[in-house]
Design a protein around this motif. Structure first.
Motif, short mmCIF file in Angstrom:
data_model
loop_
_atom_site.label_atom_id
_atom_site.label_comp_id
_atom_site.label_asym_id
_atom_site.label_seq_id
_atom_site.Cartn_x
_atom_site.Cartn_y
_atom_site.Cartn_z
N VAL A 43 27.31 92.94 -71.55
CA VAL A 43 27.97 92.72 -70.40
C VAL A 43 27.62 94.00 -69.58
O VAL A 43 27.73 95.02 -69.93
CB VAL A 43 29.47 92.76 -70.86
N VAL A 44 27.41 93.96 -68.17
CA VAL A 44 27.16 95.06 -67.36
C VAL A 44 28.08 94.88 -66.39
O VAL A 44 29.00 93.97 -66.23
CB VAL A 44 25.83 95.05 -66.88
N ASP A 45 27.86 96.07 -65.58
CA ASP A 45 28.80 96.33 -64.33
C ASP A 45 28.50 95.85 -62.89
O ASP A 45 29.59 96.02 -62.11
CB ASP A 45 29.43 97.68 -64.49
N ALA A 46 27.33 95.35 -62.93
CA ALA A 46 26.74 95.13 -61.48
C ALA A 46 25.63 93.86 -61.70
O ALA A 46 25.14 93.78 -62.50
CB ALA A 46 26.18 96.30 -60.96
N GLU A 47 25.45 92.94 -60.48
CA GLU A 47 24.72 91.88 -60.47
C GLU A 47 23.36 92.36 -60.56
O GLU A 47 22.48 91.82 -60.91
CB GLU A 47 25.22 91.16 -59.35
N TRP A 48 23.17 93.41 -59.84
CA TRP A 48 21.66 93.98 -59.87
C TRP A 48 21.21 94.44 -61.37
O TRP A 48 20.05 93.98 -61.51
CB TRP A 48 21.44 95.10 -58.92
N ARG A 49 22.08 94.97 -61.90
CA ARG A 49 21.52 94.96 -63.49
C ARG A 49 21.33 93.94 -64.35
O ARG A 49 20.28 93.69 -65.05
CB ARG A 49 22.91 95.99 -64.16
N ALA A 50 22.36 92.95 -63.96
CA ALA A 50 22.23 91.77 -64.70
C ALA A 50 20.78 91.00 -64.56
O ALA A 50 20.05 90.58 -65.33
CB ALA A 50 23.56 90.54 -64.37
N LEU A 115 18.90 100.42 -67.27
CA LEU A 115 19.07 99.24 -66.43
C LEU A 115 20.63 98.87 -66.99
O LEU A 115 21.54 98.03 -66.05
CB LEU A 115 18.42 98.28 -66.81
N THR A 116 20.80 98.93 -68.30
CA THR A 116 22.00 98.43 -69.06
C THR A 116 23.13 99.16 -68.57
O THR A 116 24.34 98.77 -67.99
CB THR A 116 21.86 98.38 -70.53
N ALA A 117 22.93 100.67 -68.90
CA ALA A 117 24.06 101.38 -68.68
C ALA A 117 23.87 102.94 -68.10
O ALA A 117 24.66 103.70 -68.49
CB ALA A 117 25.01 101.57 -69.91
N GLY A 118 23.09 102.78 -67.02
CA GLY A 118 22.73 104.35 -66.51
C GLY A 118 23.31 104.53 -65.40
O GLY A 118 23.67 103.67 -64.69
N SER A 119 23.78 105.84 -65.22
CA SER A 119 24.16 106.12 -63.67
C SER A 119 23.95 107.75 -63.63
O SER A 119 23.97 108.59 -64.37
CB SER A 119 25.74 106.14 -63.59
N ALA A 120 23.69 107.90 -62.29
CA ALA A 120 23.41 109.17 -61.78
C ALA A 120 24.67 109.96 -61.45
O ALA A 120 25.85 109.20 -61.29
CB ALA A 120 22.57 109.23 -60.53
N GLU A 121 24.92 111.21 -61.55
CA GLU A 121 25.83 111.89 -61.04
C GLU A 121 25.46 113.13 -60.41
O GLU A 121 24.08 113.64 -60.58
CB GLU A 121 26.86 112.17 -62.43
N PRO A 122 26.49 113.92 -59.82
CA PRO A 122 25.77 115.13 -59.13
C PRO A 122 24.96 116.24 -59.99
O PRO A 122 24.16 116.80 -59.44
CB PRO A 122 27.13 115.69 -58.47
N THR A 123 25.39 116.20 -61.34
CA THR A 123 24.50 117.32 -62.08
C THR A 123 23.64 116.77 -63.20
O THR A 123 23.22 117.51 -63.90
CB THR A 123 25.78 118.13 -62.78
N THR A 181 12.57 102.84 -58.97
CA THR A 181 13.76 102.33 -58.89
C THR A 181 13.88 100.62 -58.83
O THR A 181 12.74 100.19 -58.46
CB THR A 181 14.67 102.79 -57.58
N PRO A 182 14.55 100.12 -59.75
CA PRO A 182 14.50 98.57 -59.75
C PRO A 182 14.98 97.97 -58.49
O PRO A 182 15.62 98.72 -57.78
CB PRO A 182 15.40 98.10 -60.93
N ASP A 183 14.53 96.89 -57.92
CA ASP A 183 14.95 96.18 -56.86
C ASP A 183 16.46 95.84 -56.81
O ASP A 183 16.89 95.40 -58.03
CB ASP A 183 14.23 94.81 -56.67
N GLY A 184 17.02 96.10 -55.86
CA GLY A 184 18.50 95.71 -55.66
C GLY A 184 19.31 96.92 -56.42
O GLY A 184 20.70 96.73 -56.28
N ALA A 185 18.66 98.00 -57.03
CA ALA A 185 19.66 99.09 -57.52
C ALA A 185 20.49 99.79 -56.47
O ALA A 185 19.98 100.10 -55.58
CB ALA A 185 18.71 99.91 -58.49
N THR A 189 22.31 105.07 -59.10
CA THR A 189 22.09 104.62 -60.07
C THR A 189 21.07 104.76 -61.17
O THR A 189 20.92 104.38 -62.19
CB THR A 189 22.42 103.20 -60.34
N TRP A 190 20.07 105.26 -60.26
CA TRP A 190 18.59 105.48 -60.92
C TRP A 190 18.24 106.82 -61.16
O TRP A 190 18.48 107.71 -59.94
CB TRP A 190 17.70 104.71 -60.42
#
Length: 194
Positions: A43-50, A115-123, A181-185, A189-190
């Motif tokens: 289960v993912v949090d966004a359509e682009w990931r799916a 793709l499954t569960a990655g996310s960028a953050e400020p640091t 970066t994947p399409d639609g990301a 998030t990358w």
């Protein structure tokens, strides 16, 4: 001219073992018929990931369907297949998810994890872990260290469980390994090199 690392997501043909990236995150493997077939789901949090994960499965010759979880979130699920039994057997101890001994992800598996569960953050960049499999967290931190990406654990209070990669060189290495970066990301998030 860009040089690709042996571990880079673009360095070789896609193989079923790359789908271990889903299992590094919150993905699940289920065996069936005394080891004659297995299924992967997440289960993912966004359509682009799916969409990206369905495409990643297809590139490896594994058909995956896109559905909805009980909470309405995107759900990716393969059929039960004989060619997934080896991967499931490596990642399961009985019915419990477990990181294989000596596992070190290459770029393709890291890309699928991102793709499954990655996310960028400020640091840095955060790779999400399975909250239902806490015994996988330390071995996955060791696995990242094995590919040159030391990471710090992030607990639930800080939005985890996850592993956070920080530092300019480490983030550049991660970006090299996971590829473009994947399409639609969605922006941020990358892993990108700043």
């Amino acid at each position: 001219m860009d040089q690709l690392s042996f571990y880079s997501a673009e360095a070789r043909q896609p193989v079923i073992a790359d789908l271990a990236g889903m299992l590094c995150g919150p993905g699940q493997a289920v065996g069936f018929g005394r080891g004659t077939a297995a299924r992967l789901s997440v289960v993912v949090d966004a359509e682009w990931r799916a969409r990206s994960l369905v495409e990643a499965c297809a590139q490896r010759g594994v058909e995956a369907e896109l559905g909805r979880s009980d909470e309405g979130r995107p759900l990716i699920r393969t059929a039960f297949r004989a060619d997934l039994t080896g991967l499931a057997a490596q990642w399961l101890r009985g019915a419990v998810k477990s990181v294989p001994d000596g596992y070190v992800p290459d770029g393709a598996a890291l890309r699928i994890w991102a793709l499954t569960a990655g996310s960028a953050e400020p640091t840095g960049y955060r790779l999400g872990l399975d909250p239902h499999a806490p015994d996988t967290h330390a071995p996955l931190a060791a696995a990242l260290l094995g590919c040159g990406l030391p990471a710090k654990p992030v607990g639930p209070r800080a939005g985890g469980p996850a592993l956070r990669v920080t530092g300019r060189r480490r983030l550049a290495r991660l970006a090299e390994l996971v590829g473009p970066t994947p399409d639609g990301a969605i922006e941020r998030t990358w892993p990108l090199v700043s």
